[in-house]
Design a protein around this motif. Sequence first.
Motif, PDB file in Angstrom:
ATOM      1  N   GLY A 136      32.468  19.880  21.085  1.00  0.00           N
ATOM      2  CA  GLY A 136      32.840  20.149  19.682  1.00  0.00           C
ATOM      3  C   GLY A 136      31.405  20.727  18.579  1.00  0.00           C
ATOM      4  N   MET A 137      30.780  19.366  19.037  1.00  0.00           N
ATOM      5  CA  MET A 137      29.493  19.280  18.281  1.00  0.00           C
ATOM      6  C   MET A 137      28.100  20.348  18.601  1.00  0.00           C
ATOM      7  SD  MET A 137      28.533  15.682  16.802  1.00  0.00           S
ATOM      8  CE  MET A 137      27.802  14.891  19.432  1.00  0.00           C
ATOM      9  N   VAL A 138      29.008  20.745  19.717  1.00  0.00           N
ATOM     10  CA  VAL A 138      27.213  21.746  20.629  1.00  0.00           C
ATOM     11  C   VAL A 138      28.014  23.208  20.048  1.00  0.00           C
ATOM     12  CG1 VAL A 138      26.307  22.883  22.792  1.00  0.00           C
ATOM     13  CG2 VAL A 138      26.508  20.651  21.906  1.00  0.00           C
ATOM     14  N   TYR A 143      25.769  26.921  19.897  1.00  0.00           N
ATOM     15  CA  TYR A 143      26.353  28.221  19.440  1.00  0.00           C
ATOM     16  C   TYR A 143      27.611  28.606  18.749  1.00  0.00           C
ATOM     17  CZ  TYR A 143      24.021  26.384  23.808  1.00  0.00           C
ATOM     18  OH  TYR A 143      23.253  26.268  24.727  1.00  0.00           O
ATOM     19  N   VAL A 144      27.731  28.289  17.511  1.00  0.00           N
ATOM     20  CA  VAL A 144      28.687  29.070  17.040  1.00  0.00           C
ATOM     21  C   VAL A 144      28.917  30.470  16.134  1.00  0.00           C
ATOM     22  CG1 VAL A 144      27.264  28.732  14.435  1.00  0.00           C
ATOM     23  CG2 VAL A 144      29.997  28.612  14.665  1.00  0.00           C
ATOM     24  N   HIS A 145      27.392  31.341  16.302  1.00  0.00           N
ATOM     25  CA  HIS A 145      27.590  32.795  16.648  1.00  0.00           C
ATOM     26  C   HIS A 145      27.980  33.008  18.232  1.00  0.00           C
ATOM     27  CE1 HIS A 145      24.379  31.558  13.357  1.00  0.00           C
ATOM     28  NE2 HIS A 145      25.544  32.645  13.125  1.00  0.00           N
ATOM     29  N   PHE A 146      27.671  32.614  18.746  1.00  0.00           N
ATOM     30  CA  PHE A 146      28.249  32.787  20.367  1.00  0.00           C
ATOM     31  C   PHE A 146      29.820  32.505  19.918  1.00  0.00           C
ATOM     32  CE2 PHE A 146      24.005  32.248  21.536  1.00  0.00           C
ATOM     33  CZ  PHE A 146      23.069  33.558  21.519  1.00  0.00           C
ATOM     34  N   GLN A 148      32.433  33.496  17.920  1.00  0.00           N
ATOM     35  CA  GLN A 148      32.325  34.080  17.139  1.00  0.00           C
ATOM     36  C   GLN A 148      32.356  35.257  17.339  1.00  0.00           C
ATOM     37  OE1 GLN A 148      30.559  34.253  13.150  1.00  0.00           O
ATOM     38  NE2 GLN A 148      31.721  31.841  12.127  1.00  0.00           N
ATOM     39  N   ILE A 149      31.610  35.345  18.390  1.00  0.00           N
ATOM     40  CA  ILE A 149      31.206  36.487  18.959  1.00  0.00           C
ATOM     41  C   ILE A 149      32.509  37.149  19.692  1.00  0.00           C
ATOM     42  CG2 ILE A 149      29.969  38.299  19.720  1.00  0.00           C
ATOM     43  CD1 ILE A 149      27.187  37.271  18.472  1.00  0.00           C
ATOM     44  N   ALA A 150      32.662  35.837  20.643  1.00  0.00           N
ATOM     45  CA  ALA A 150      33.533  36.110  22.145  1.00  0.00           C
ATOM     46  C   ALA A 150      34.262  36.762  21.993  1.00  0.00           C
ATOM     47  CB  ALA A 150      32.829  34.710  22.375  1.00  0.00           C
ATOM     48  N   GLY A 151      35.291  35.623  19.848  1.00  0.00           N
ATOM     49  CA  GLY A 151      36.196  35.795  19.615  1.00  0.00           C
ATOM     50  C   GLY A 151      36.342  37.225  19.251  1.00  0.00           C
ATOM     51  N   LEU A 152      35.425  37.995  18.895  1.00  0.00           N
ATOM     52  CA  LEU A 152      35.862  39.322  18.166  1.00  0.00           C
ATOM     53  C   LEU A 152      36.243  39.749  19.102  1.00  0.00           C
ATOM     54  CD1 LEU A 152      35.797  41.657  15.557  1.00  0.00           C
ATOM     55  CD2 LEU A 152      32.831  41.615  16.291  1.00  0.00           C
TER      56      LEU A 152
END
Length: 200
Positions: A136-138, A143-146, A148-152
Amino acid sequence: MGFADFAFSIFATAVVVWGLGVIFARNPVHSVMCLIMAFISTAGLFVLIGAEYLAFLLVVVYVGAVAVLFLFVVMMLDIDFAELRAGYARYLPFGVVVAAALVIEIGVMVTSWSGAPAAQAPVAASDGPNNAEQLGMVLYTEYVHFFQIAGLVLLVAMIGAILLTFRQRQGIKTQDVSRQVGRRREDGVEVVSVPTGKGI
């Protein structure tokens, strides 16, 4: 050969066998069942290396996604379920084999998770974060932007699958709520002057 090596041989062989079953199966139902078993076998490999969170995630998320994928395949291919149910006795042996393999793999997985010695089962340090916390920390920092992009991308894929499987049937009466609400009394009621004694 220790128990961990034996369990790895079982799960690795199962992944290869079920993966080949996904490719060579002619029936889409058989392909989906083989794919689910391949995911469960891979989850067993994750348990062996101490990544129990990834194993749980693989079973819950990917097996659920396969169920949704199978739903869309059924909608797009227009499979006749009456014909499938008619051949229930023919599919019963394959279902028994899959069920037996699933029970055996789950038994080996649970045994390797709870009964393996500490030298064979990697465990996170007791004073540090566990496997789920580290992931979760990593995931939510570096990689929070990646993420979110994967979710989109998944959202767009889901909308595209719904649009591809949506069919408009012709000749069916539908309800137009705005037209019903905006209808005037003059459009729906006709006042007729009827002479006395003559009828309509």
